[in-house]
Design an enzyme around this catalytic site. Structure first.
Site, PDB file in Angstrom:
ATOM      1  CG  MET A   1      -0.258  -0.053   2.554  1.00 42.90           C
ATOM      2  SD  MET A   1      -1.311   0.480   3.930  1.00 42.90           S
ATOM      3  CE  MET A   1      -2.574  -0.765   3.965  1.00 42.90           C
ATOM      4  CG  ASN A   2       1.208   3.949  -2.943  1.00 44.77           C
ATOM      5  OD1 ASN A   2       0.733   2.925  -3.382  1.00 44.77           O
ATOM      6  ND2 ASN A   2       1.185   5.081  -3.614  1.00 44.77           N
ATOM      7  CG  ASP A   3      -0.077   8.142  -2.165  1.00 41.74           C
ATOM      8  OD1 ASP A   3       1.010   7.647  -1.919  1.00 41.74           O
ATOM      9  OD2 ASP A   3      -0.306   8.832  -3.169  1.00 41.74           O
ATOM     10  CD  GLN A  19      -3.081   5.318  -5.156  1.00 43.41           C
ATOM     11  OE1 GLN A  19      -2.334   5.050  -6.062  1.00 43.41           O
ATOM     12  NE2 GLN A  19      -4.367   5.561  -5.331  1.00 43.41           N
ATOM     13  CD1 TRP A  63      -2.031   5.798  -9.598  1.00 43.66           C
ATOM     14  CD2 TRP A  63      -0.874   7.669  -9.992  1.00 43.66           C
ATOM     15  NE1 TRP A  63      -0.787   5.442 -10.053  1.00 43.66           N
ATOM     16  CE2 TRP A  63      -0.047   6.564 -10.304  1.00 43.66           C
ATOM     17  CE3 TRP A  63      -0.355   8.951 -10.171  1.00 43.66           C
ATOM     18  CZ2 TRP A  63       1.264   6.719 -10.769  1.00 43.66           C
ATOM     19  CZ3 TRP A  63       0.945   9.103 -10.646  1.00 43.66           C
ATOM     20  CH2 TRP A  63       1.750   8.003 -10.933  1.00 43.66           C
ATOM     21  CB  SER A  64      -3.513   9.899  -4.473  1.00 40.79           C
ATOM     22  OG  SER A  64      -2.691   8.855  -4.039  1.00 40.79           O
ATOM     23  NE  ARG A 124       1.538  12.385  -9.174  1.00 40.31           N
ATOM     24  CZ  ARG A 124       2.545  12.696  -9.986  1.00 40.31           C
ATOM     25  NH1 ARG A 124       2.298  13.053 -11.222  1.00 40.31           N
ATOM     26  NH2 ARG A 124       3.789  12.680  -9.553  1.00 40.31           N
ATOM     27  CG  ASP A 125      -1.941  13.151  -6.060  1.00 42.22           C
ATOM     28  OD1 ASP A 125      -2.389  12.155  -6.639  1.00 42.22           O
ATOM     29  OD2 ASP A 125      -0.725  13.303  -5.818  1.00 42.22           O
ATOM     30  CD  GLU A 180       4.009  12.615  -6.066  1.00 42.91           C
ATOM     31  OE1 GLU A 180       3.916  11.926  -7.084  1.00 42.91           O
ATOM     32  OE2 GLU A 180       4.570  12.196  -5.030  1.00 42.91           O
TER      33      GLU A 180
HETATM   34  N1  DQQ Z   1       1.499   8.358  -5.422  1.00 43.01           N
HETATM   35  C1  DQQ Z   1       0.248   8.294  -6.106  1.00 43.01           C
HETATM   36  C2  DQQ Z   1       0.080   9.570  -6.781  1.00 43.01           C
HETATM   37  C3  DQQ Z   1       0.764  10.487  -5.831  1.00 43.01           C
HETATM   38  C4  DQQ Z   1       1.959   9.707  -5.377  1.00 43.01           C
HETATM   39  C5  DQQ Z   1       0.123   7.078  -6.915  1.00 43.01           C
HETATM   40  C6  DQQ Z   1       2.446  10.044  -4.021  1.00 43.01           C
HETATM   41  O1  DQQ Z   1      -1.243   9.935  -7.059  1.00 43.01           O
HETATM   42  O2  DQQ Z   1       1.075  11.645  -6.494  1.00 43.01           O
HETATM   43  O3  DQQ Z   1      -0.003   6.001  -6.063  1.00 43.01           O
HETATM   44  O4  DQQ Z   1       2.993   8.971  -3.349  1.00 43.01           O
END
Ligand code: DQQ
Length: 516
Positions: A1-3, A19, A63-64, A124-125, A180
Site C-alpha cells: 500500500m501507499n498513499d 493506494q 491514483w490518489s 494529480r491528487d 503531490e
Molecule cells: N502516489 C500516487 C500519486 C501520488 C503519489 C500514486 C504520491 O497519485 O502523487 O499512487 O505517493
C-alpha cells in the site's frame, strides 16, 4: 500500500481508502483503491476494493484523491488509456449501506482535463472540496509548470460535476517540482479543536500542504485565505527550511475533519526501509502512520501533532512509571514490565546547569537535507545524546535511538531531536538514515518531553509535546518479540533528570482481518 486516500467520517463510521496493489507488494501500473472502515480509528475492517482501473479514463491506475461529503462523493486521479492523468468522480452506489462498499464511477469522467501547457503525467491528487462564500465548491490539484514550479491549480464547481479552472493557481513555488497530494484546510488560531474544511472566518488560518516528490517529503505553509478573491497568502515561504509534518519517513499525508470529536486527523504513508526483494519475502510493503490530531501552536507558526487519544484503548497493563530518576553520564536503564516491541512511552527530561551547554555550530547541518546532522558533528556533548533506545537487542547490537542534544546559540538554546537508525538492524541493504530536527522549546523554561509509539518495525516519536515529529522504520533481526528491549540512556557529560516516565504495552489492534 501507499498513499492514504479519501479519509472521512460518514454515518457513524470512519473510512480510509488507500493506494493498493491487490496482486503483490510492488507498485505497478494497476493501482486500486483499497478500503477499510473503523469505529474507533484503531481497529479496521477490510472491505472490498473501492476502485479498480477498469475504465478508459483510469485503465492504467486509480491514483490518489480525496473524499468530499455532499454526502459521499470522491474525486481521484485516473490514468487514462493514453497514460494521461485526469480527475475522475465516483459516488457510493448505496448510501444506505453503512460501509459504503460499492462505488460507482461517473460515466462522464474525467471531470477535469489537463490544463493547457501541463505535461500529462503531472496533474494529480485532488483535495477534499471546500465551499466558498459564493456557494461554489473548490478543490486544488497538484501539478508542475514548465519551469519546474510546483503548483496547486484551483477549480470551482456549482455541482461537484462540472469544474472550471481558475486562472491563478491557489499557490505556486518556483523550483520545487510537482506537488503531490496537496491538502488545504483551516485551523483555529486559538485552540486544539479541528475545523470543518469549509469554515472561513477571521478566527482561522489556512494550511497548505504539498508533497515534494524528489525528496519524498511533505511540507506545509500557514497563511490567510479568502475565497472571495481567491487569495492565499502564506506567512512563510516554501523553502527547504519550511516546516514539515514529520522529519522522518512520512509522505502523501492526508487530513480530514472528524465531527465526532471535533478534531482534524492526519494520516500518512510510511515507506519501508528494506528492499524490494524483502517486500517479496514479506508479501507486503508500506503502511499507514498512526492517526494524529493536529492543531495550530500558540505561536501560530507551526502545527502540533499528537497521537489520537484512542490509542489508550490499546494500553494493556497498568503503566510502568517512575519519577525523578537521575541519569548520569553513561547511564543505561532498562524499562522493564512492558512488551518492548509494541509500546507507548512518555518521558519528560529536566535539565539544569544549561549554561554549560556547548555552542551550536551551523556547519553541522547537512546542506542537502534540512537539519540532518552531518556525520562529522560530535556525537557526544555536554547535554546529550539522551533519550530512548527502542527495539534494542539485549547486547544493544541492534537499537533505534531517539534522543535529544541541547546547544547554546547566541544566548538562546537549540534543542535538536534525532532518530538514529544506523544500528537498527544487523541486516545489510537497509536504509539506515539518521533524521534530525529542531524542537522549538526553551529548555530553561520547560522540560523536554518525548512520546514514542513502537510497533515492531515502526517508531513514531513526538518531541516537545508534538512540536517535532520523527517517524522511523527499523527492521531488526534480533530485537524481535520477547527479545526486544527498551532503555533510557544518557551519553552526555552532564546528567539529566527524568522527572517522569510512563510506559505501556500495547495490545495488537485488529487490522483488516476478514470476518471481524
Ligand atoms: N502516489 C500516487 C500519486 C501520488 C503519489 C500514486 C504520491 O497519485 O502523487 O499512487 O505517493
Amino acid at each position: 500500500m501507499n498513499d492514504p486516500n479519501g479519509p472521512m467520517y460518514f454515518n457513524g463510521i470512519y473510512h480510509l481508502f488507500y493506494q493498493y496493489n491487490p496482486t503483490g507488494p510492488l507498485f505497478t501500473n494497476q493501482m486500486h483503491w483499497g478500503h477499510s472502515a473503523s469505529y474507533d480509528l484503531i481497529n479496521w475492517i477490510s472491505l472490498d476494493l473501492a476502485l479498480a482501473p477498469t475504465d478508459p479514463f483510469d485503465t492504467n491506475s486509480c491514483w490518489s484523491g480525496s473524499a468530499t461529503i455532499l454526502p459521499g462523493n470522491k474525486l481521484y486521479t485516473g490514468i487514462d488509456s493514453e497514460n494521461r492523468q485526469v480527475q475522475n468522480l465516483a459516488v457510493p452506489k448505496d448510501l444506505s449501506d453503512p460501509y459504503l462498499r460499492e462505488w460507482v464511477k461517473y460515466t462522464g469522467n474525467p471531470v477535469m482535463d489537463l490544463p493547457e501547457g501541463i505535461q500529462p503525467h503531472n496533474f494529480r491528487d485532488p483535495t477534499t472540496g471546500w465551499l466558498g462564500e459564493d456557494g461554489k465548491w473548490r478543490v486544488i490539484v497538484g501539478s508542475e509548470t514548465k519551469d519546474k514550479a510546483g503548483v496547486a491549480f484551483l477549480y470551482h464547481s456549482k455541482d461537484f460535476v462540472s469544474w472550471t479552472k481558475i486562472d491563478s493557481p491557489l499557490y505556486e513555488a518556483a523550483g520545487t517540482g510537482i506537488w503531490e497530494c496537496p491538502d488545504f484546510f483551516p485551523v483555529w488560531i486559538d485552540g486544539k479543536k479541528g475545523v470543518e474544511t469549509s469554515v472561513m472566518n477571521p478566527s482561522v488560518k489556512h494550511v497548505l500542504k504539498m508533497g515534494l516528490v524528489d525528496q519524498g517529503k511533505d511540507y506545509y505553509l500557514i497563511g490567510n485565505y479568502s475565497s472571495e478573491n481567491e487569495n492565499y497568502v502564506p506567512e512563510n515561504e516554501l523553502t527547504l527550511n519550511t516546516s514539515r509534518f514529520d522529519y522522518g519517513k512520512y509522505y502523501a499525508s492526508k487530513s480530514f475533519f472528524d465531527p465526532v470529536k471535533e478534531r482534524r486527523i492526519l494520516i500518512a504513508w510510511v515507506t519501508e526501509s528494506d528492499s524490494e526483494a524483502d517486500f517479496e519475502v514479506k508479501g507486503w510493503a508500506g503502511l499507514q502512520s498512526f492517526p494524529r490530531s493536529l492543531w495550530l501552536d500558540q505561536n501560530q507558526k507551526q502545527l502540533i501533532q499528537w497521537p489520537i487519544e484512542e490509542i489508550e484503548t490499546l494500553h494493556e497493563n497498568e503503566e510502568v512509571r517512575f519519577q525523578d530518576k537521575k541519569l548520569e553520564n553513561g547511564s543505561l536503564h532498562e524499562v522493564v514490565g512492558i512488551t518492548a516491541d509494541q509500546a507507548d512511552v512518555k518521558i519528560s527530561f529536566k535539565l539544569s546547569n544549561l549554561e554549560e551547554a556547548e555552542e551550536w555550530d551551523p556547519s553541522w547541518m547537512d546542506d542537502k537535507q534540512f537539519i540532518s546532522i552531518k556525520k562529522d558533528a560530535p556525537n557526544k556533548g555536554k547535554f546529550g545524546p539522551f533519550g530512548l533506545l527502542a527495539l534494542a537487542s539485549k547486547d544493544l547490537t541492534e537499537q533505534t535511538a531517539v534522543f535529544f542534544r541541547v546547544f547554546r546559540n547566541k544566548g538562546r538554546y537549540v534543542v535538536v531531536m534525532c532518530s538514529d537508525q544506523s544500528r537498527s538492524s544487523t541486516k545489510d541493504g537497509i536504509d539506515k538514515s539518521t533524521y534530525a530536527a529542531f524542537v522549538d522549546i526553551d529548555p530553561e523554561k520547560e522540560e523536554i518531553s518525548l512520546r514514542t509509539l513502537i510497533d515492531h518495525s515502526i517508531v513514531e516519536s513526538f518531541g516537545g509535546g508534538g512540536k517535532t515529529c520523527i517517524t522511523a522504520r527499523a527492521h531488526p533481526t534480533l530485537a524481535i518479540g520477547k527479545d526486544a528491549r527498551l532503555f533510557v540512556f544518557n551519553d552526555g557529560i552532564e546528567s539529566v533528570l527524568i522527572s517522569e516516565l510512563s510506559a505501556w504495552s500495547l495490545k495488537k489492534a485488529v487490522i483488516n482481518v476478514e470476518d471481524h
